[in-house]
Design a protein around this motif. Sequence first.
Motif, short mmCIF file in Angstrom:
data_model
loop_
_atom_site.label_atom_id
_atom_site.label_comp_id
_atom_site.label_asym_id
_atom_site.label_seq_id
_atom_site.Cartn_x
_atom_site.Cartn_y
_atom_site.Cartn_z
N LEU A 139 -4.64 41.15 8.34
CA LEU A 139 -4.88 40.39 9.57
C LEU A 139 -5.86 39.25 9.29
O LEU A 139 -6.67 39.32 8.35
CB LEU A 139 -5.45 41.29 10.66
CG LEU A 139 -4.61 42.51 11.05
CD1 LEU A 139 -5.38 43.39 12.03
CD2 LEU A 139 -3.29 42.06 11.67
N SER A 140 -5.81 38.24 10.12
CA SER A 140 -6.76 37.14 9.98
C SER A 140 -8.13 37.60 10.46
O SER A 140 -8.25 38.15 11.56
CB SER A 140 -6.30 35.94 10.81
OG SER A 140 -7.32 34.96 10.84
N PRO A 141 -9.18 37.42 9.65
CA PRO A 141 -10.52 37.87 10.06
C PRO A 141 -11.06 37.10 11.26
O PRO A 141 -11.90 37.59 11.99
CB PRO A 141 -11.37 37.66 8.81
CG PRO A 141 -10.64 36.61 8.04
CD PRO A 141 -9.19 36.84 8.31
N GLY A 142 -10.57 35.90 11.46
CA GLY A 142 -11.03 35.11 12.60
C GLY A 142 -12.31 34.36 12.30
O GLY A 142 -13.26 34.92 11.75
N THR A 143 -12.33 33.09 12.68
CA THR A 143 -13.50 32.24 12.41
C THR A 143 -14.72 32.73 13.18
O THR A 143 -15.83 32.80 12.63
CB THR A 143 -13.20 30.79 12.81
OG1 THR A 143 -12.04 30.34 12.13
CG2 THR A 143 -14.39 29.88 12.46
#
Length: 202
Positions: A139-143
Amino acid sequence: MKSFSYMLAKCKEDTDKIEKSMESVVLHQFGDHVKCGEWCNMKKNPTAKHKNLLWEADLQNEKLKTDLLTLFRDLDASKLSGLDSSNWNESFNNTLRSKAPKDKHYNESGSLAHRLSAAVCQKNEGYSYVAKVHEKLGLSPGTATTSLASISDRDVHRKREVSKTKEFKLQRQKLKSERSGETRSQEVREGDSYSSNLLGDT
């Protein structure tokens, strides 16, 4: 006793030194500093007061002194020499309480294992563990998550470094002494307001 902790910190991994200092730790509380080691501030400053005793005065009870000396002489210096600070344990317990508060019943919940795992990850990896878990799961860790974790980790590091400074420790002792003094003055003015069998005694 605080002086016992100071002595162990100064004599860490030195069994002989700890064994010789056992008796002096007790005598220190009763105003006898002849045998005290470098951990004793009162040896250098005779006007200093006890920070951890009632009224900051020396203990006087001879029977108590005898009992404490007997107790401390029986302690195993070789086991005490390997002891370390419990701060890391207390820090982990605080992290654990933030994930699984005691006022919530999680024992029978399936989320308890995940909460415990999150506490261990935060202790070992810092707040960035959330982003690492996301990456592991593809999954994208997110900014925002990554940025917040970085800020939180820097804040934890800053507080840890500040807490090691002499100024911070002196300020903490000063505040504790002020709180103790305020409590004692209130007890003198108001008398006992909370104790076992208080109503029965009156």
